[in-house]
Scaffold this active site. Structure first.
Site: not given
Length: 234
Positions: A83, A197
């Site tokens: 992430t 992202c």
């Protein structure tokens, strides 16, 4: 082959993509029945998301350190945090473990710099776009000028990530929204756009942008394979 540790579940949609990319790359490079040696510690994203929006980064750091140590204890020899947002505490995690953490900004920064580009747009969660942890590393280590969308566009990018993409929801309306935002970044001088992202790759493709797209998920995963195989394949 070194064992790759994956801190996943943030969201599991992108973590599944990491797993697929890593194993496909190992099979392509080694052939036959080869797959990656890996261990994943996957967290409950509902708990992580609540702490993120509460701004409790100390608790999140503790969670990430505990998960990293669990991966290391499980045999990981290098670590990926799957992430972008949670790289906010990458330095603290690295300091708490005895294996190398491959920072997500470095493969993408190297890839962009290798193409001679200097000014890039960044899409991600509001945390990633508005806080300096990713932008500063790209600037200081890779010499990149990083710009982000205007406030209203940042809200839309963030909303679509949390309301749709982490739930596996992909719509043409949201693709059109991202397409327009990327066009505005290009008009502001971005020579490329970082998909900062790990879920954004579920939504947009190269043909959605007038400038090159750099997917942090794919670049991070492939760099991990490079690192795992650099010590020799088993």
């Amino acid at each position: 082959m070194r064992t790759i540790g994956l801190l996943g579940g943030m969201s599991w949609e992108s973590s599944a993509h990491y797993y697929r990319l890593i194993n496909q790359a190992v099979r392509e490079r080694l052939g036959g029945m080869h797959s990656a040696a890996s261990v994943m510690v996957s967290v409950d994203f509902a708990e992580i998301e609540a702490l993120q929006h509460a701004g409790d980064w100390d608790a999140l750091t503790e969670r990430m350190i505990a998960a990293a140590r669990q991966a290391e204890a499980g045999g990981a020899e290098l670590l990926l945090v799957c992430t972008n947002t949670m790289h906010r505490m990458a330095d603290a995690v690295q300091a708490a473990i005895g294996i190398p953490l491959l920072h997500i900004a470095d493969p993408v920064g190297s890839a962009i710099a290798a193409q001679g580009l200097a000014k890039v747009g960044l899409l991600g969660t509001a945390f990633t776009m508005e806080q300096p942890f990713l932008r500063n590393r790209l600037a200081q280590r890779h010499g990149l000028e990083v710009i982000v969308p205007e406030a209203a566009d940042r809200q839309d990018v963030h909303r679509i990530i949390y309301d749709e993409l982490v739930r596996g929801i992909v719509t043409e309306e949201s693709r059109a929204t991202y397409r327009a935002i990327m066009a505005r970044l290009a008009a502001a001088g971005a020579q490329a756009i970082i998909l900062g992202c790990t879920e954004i790759m579920l939504l947009v493709r190269e043909e959605d942008s007038s400038v090159p797209l750099f997917d942090t998920t794919a670049l991070h995963a492939l760099a991990a394979v490079d690192m795992a195989l650099a010590q020799g394949a088993a």
